[in-house]
Design an enzyme around this catalytic site. Structure first.
Site, mmCIF file in Angstrom:
data_model
loop_
_atom_site.group_PDB
_atom_site.id
_atom_site.type_symbol
_atom_site.label_atom_id
_atom_site.label_comp_id
_atom_site.label_asym_id
_atom_site.label_seq_id
_atom_site.Cartn_x
_atom_site.Cartn_y
_atom_site.Cartn_z
ATOM 1 N N HIS A 72 0.880 -1.389 -0.035
ATOM 2 C CA HIS A 72 0.061 0.039 -0.034
ATOM 3 C C HIS A 72 0.893 1.210 -0.053
ATOM 4 O O HIS A 72 1.730 1.383 0.870
ATOM 5 C CB HIS A 72 -0.799 0.066 1.279
ATOM 6 C CG HIS A 72 -2.023 -0.693 0.926
ATOM 7 N ND1 HIS A 72 -3.427 -0.735 1.241
ATOM 8 C CD2 HIS A 72 -2.133 -2.006 0.324
ATOM 9 C CE1 HIS A 72 -4.105 -1.650 1.451
ATOM 10 N NE2 HIS A 72 -3.620 -2.471 0.467
ATOM 11 N N TYR A 200 -9.815 5.728 6.534
ATOM 12 C CA TYR A 200 -10.144 6.248 7.996
ATOM 13 C C TYR A 200 -11.014 7.376 7.839
ATOM 14 O O TYR A 200 -10.540 8.435 7.254
ATOM 15 C CB TYR A 200 -8.640 6.705 8.685
ATOM 16 C CG TYR A 200 -7.778 5.567 9.072
ATOM 17 C CD1 TYR A 200 -7.018 5.143 7.953
ATOM 18 C CD2 TYR A 200 -7.687 5.104 10.207
ATOM 19 C CE1 TYR A 200 -5.743 4.195 8.456
ATOM 20 C CE2 TYR A 200 -6.599 4.055 10.518
ATOM 21 C CZ TYR A 200 -5.786 3.500 9.525
ATOM 22 O OH TYR A 200 -4.821 2.800 9.855
ATOM 23 N N PRO A 292 -5.571 1.639 18.156
ATOM 24 C CA PRO A 292 -5.196 0.648 16.980
ATOM 25 C C PRO A 292 -5.443 1.864 15.960
ATOM 26 O O PRO A 292 -5.042 1.454 14.529
ATOM 27 C CB PRO A 292 -6.380 -0.207 16.870
ATOM 28 C CG PRO A 292 -7.568 0.169 17.561
ATOM 29 C CD PRO A 292 -7.047 0.997 18.789
ATOM 30 N N LYS A 296 -0.257 0.523 14.957
ATOM 31 C CA LYS A 296 1.202 0.440 15.533
ATOM 32 C C LYS A 296 1.519 -0.411 16.238
ATOM 33 O O LYS A 296 2.598 -0.812 16.647
ATOM 34 C CB LYS A 296 1.505 1.856 16.260
ATOM 35 C CG LYS A 296 1.668 2.951 15.241
ATOM 36 C CD LYS A 296 2.870 2.643 14.528
ATOM 37 C CE LYS A 296 2.933 3.919 13.464
ATOM 38 N NZ LYS A 296 3.108 3.357 11.941
ATOM 39 N N TYR A 384 3.111 6.979 9.789
ATOM 40 C CA TYR A 384 2.167 6.087 9.455
ATOM 41 C C TYR A 384 3.202 4.820 8.863
ATOM 42 O O TYR A 384 3.066 3.605 9.350
ATOM 43 C CB TYR A 384 1.398 6.238 8.423
ATOM 44 C CG TYR A 384 0.248 5.288 8.442
ATOM 45 C CD1 TYR A 384 -0.931 5.289 9.120
ATOM 46 C CD2 TYR A 384 0.401 4.064 7.505
ATOM 47 C CE1 TYR A 384 -1.894 4.449 8.902
ATOM 48 C CE2 TYR A 384 -0.571 3.335 7.302
ATOM 49 C CZ TYR A 384 -1.884 3.315 8.166
ATOM 50 O OH TYR A 384 -2.768 2.273 8.266
HETATM 51 C C1 PHB Z 1 -7.046 -3.948 10.482
HETATM 52 O O1 PHB Z 1 -6.902 -4.185 9.361
HETATM 53 O O2 PHB Z 1 -7.424 -4.729 11.313
HETATM 54 C C2 PHB Z 1 -6.468 -2.512 10.785
HETATM 55 C C3 PHB Z 1 -5.785 -1.759 10.077
HETATM 56 C C4 PHB Z 1 -5.471 -0.482 10.271
HETATM 57 C C5 PHB Z 1 -5.699 0.016 11.612
HETATM 58 C C6 PHB Z 1 -6.209 -0.819 12.614
HETATM 59 C C7 PHB Z 1 -6.651 -1.989 12.230
HETATM 60 O O3 PHB Z 1 -5.385 1.305 11.928
#
Ligand code: PHB
Ligand code: APR
Length: 389
Positions: A72, A200, A292, A296, A384
């Site tokens: 990604h 997000y 989450p 991280k 990130y």
């Molecule tokens: C996930 O794919 O479970 C996931 C991805 C990004 C995040 C949190 C969880 O920031």
């Protein structure tokens, strides 16, 4: 039984450490409270930073990840239906790999089995002894029998609720904590992801995340009140609310399907310092928790155990204690940087039940800054994809 490093916990931290030590010729035994199947049934985030990828390579467990992981090069942020794409490659010339933590764990288990490393699953009543003396050891019961494992060092990789951190005298540890007033409801489904990249999204009703495990399996999350239970959320209600929180163009193309799993997780920031007490070294969730929102958790754990493996290699290979003496301080810099980033992302993208209009305006201004100044987007991209460990 005797070994050089006794590792408590066979999550990603313990398993990765075990393989890194093996690669350096350092003997180790892992003691895990649960069964292997149980460990593999836990569903967690799946975004790997560059240094985590390197760690898996060093551990000899990266082959399938390179084959199946999805590269990604950016991420999309949405604020009340306004979009911004942060382009990691453009900003800092790096990317992340999307590959589920369950798969990372499975690959590490397979690598361990192939190298003959000992993992004792269903080891009960693990207790640490003489950690501030010269002859530390660990006791546990397995199949009703009590065992003793003598060692030089103990690596506490047993997660937030483990026994290791609790074995350090309370007056030695300083802890820092922030509990957020909401949780994440996660849903896994065998449906193609709504977008190639992660989204997000902040909406007045709360945060939503569109993530994925593969081109055919999606992972979605919704911010929910902590008082909610999974039973409050039928699949239909979940999909309807996800569509509501996404910009209309995404909502229109979202493919829904039956959930394979649904669970609610609370959000917490937690750090305990220092990460070493005499012969005991904490790593991963045993020492720190992040919400989450920045993905991280696994990456911090992978950074810790790479530092620790380097430190033990230096100790056994060169007779130098510099690495083990500097372990906590070296890790802490990155831990606090990741804590800051995860807290920032959480504050930026959630709807706080006790927030007022001023807070809302601050979130909007922060989001606008990502659009307006290249520096802000670069800083987000840099954090990130991960800071060096
Ligand atoms: C996930 O794919 O479970 C996931 C991805 C990004 C995040 C949190 C969880 O920031
Ligand atoms: N004795 C033996 N094993 C234990 C004990 C104990 N007393 N207590 C806990 N364990 C085991 C747990 O069963 C678990 O398998 O330790 C392991 C810890 O694994 P994780 O909780 O996955 O923690 P860690 O390996 O540090 O991985 C960090 O996991 O929680 C996510 O976001 C986090 O992705 C990050 C990663």
């Amino acid at each position: 039984m005797k070994t050089q490093v006794a590792i408590i916990g066979a999550g990603p931290s313990g398993l990765l450490l075990g393989q890194l030590l093996y690669q350096n010729g350092i003997d180790n035994v892992i003691l895990e409270r649960k069964s292997g199947e149980y460990v593999l049934s836990r569903i967690r985030a799946g975004v790997l930073e560059h240094t985590t990828v390197q760690g898996l390579e060093k551990a000899g467990a990266a082959e399938r990840m390179h084959r199946e992981g999805l590269v990604h090069e950016g991420v999309e942020l949405v604020f009340n239906h306004q979009h911004i794409r942060v382009d990691f490659e453009k900003e800092i010339g790096k990317h992340v790999v999307v590959y589920g933590q369950t798969e990372v764990t499975r690959d590490l288990m397979d690598a361990r089995a192939a190298t003959g490393g000992i993992t004792v699953y269903e080891a009960q009543d693990v207790a640490l002894h003489d950690i501030d003396g010269n002859q530390p050891y660990v006791t546990y019961t397995h199949n009703g029998e009590t065992h003793r494992l003598d060692c030089d060092f103990i690596a506490g990789c047993d997660g937030f609720h483990g026994v290791s951190r609790q074995s350090i005298p309370a007056d030695v540890l300083k802890t820092y904590e922030r509990v957020y007033p909401f949780g994440w409801l996660g849903l896994l489904s065998d449906t193609p992801p709504v977008s190639e990249e992660l989204i997000y999204a902040k909406h007045p009703n709360g945060f939503a995340l569109c993530s994925q495990r593969s081109t055919t399996r999606s992972r979605y999350y919704l911010q929910v009140p902590l008082s909610d239970t999974v039973e409050d959320w039928s699949d239909e209600r979940f999909w309807a609310e996800l569509k509501n929180r996404l910009p209309p163009a995404y909502a229109a193309r979202l493919i829904t399907g039956p959930s394979l799993e649904k669970s609610i997780a609370p959000l917490r920031s937690f750090v305990s310092e220092p990460m070493r007490y005499h012969a005991l070294f904490l790593a991963g969730d045993a020492a720190h928790i992040v919400p989450p929102t920045g993905a991280k958790g696994l990456n911090l754990a992978a950074g810790d155990v790479q530092c620790l493996a380097d430190a033990f290699a230096d100790y056994y290979g060169n007779g130098s204690s510099a690495g083990i003496d500097g372990y906590s301080e070296r890790c802490m810099k990155r831990v606090w940087a990741a804590e800051r980033f995860s807290w920032y992302m959480t504050k930026l993208l959630h709807t706080f039940p006790d927030g007022d209009e001023f807070e809302e305006k601050m979130q909007q201004a922060e989001f606008n800054q990502l659009k307006l100044t290249e520096h802000a987007a670069k800083l987000l991209a840099e954090n990130y994809v991960g800071l060096p460990y």
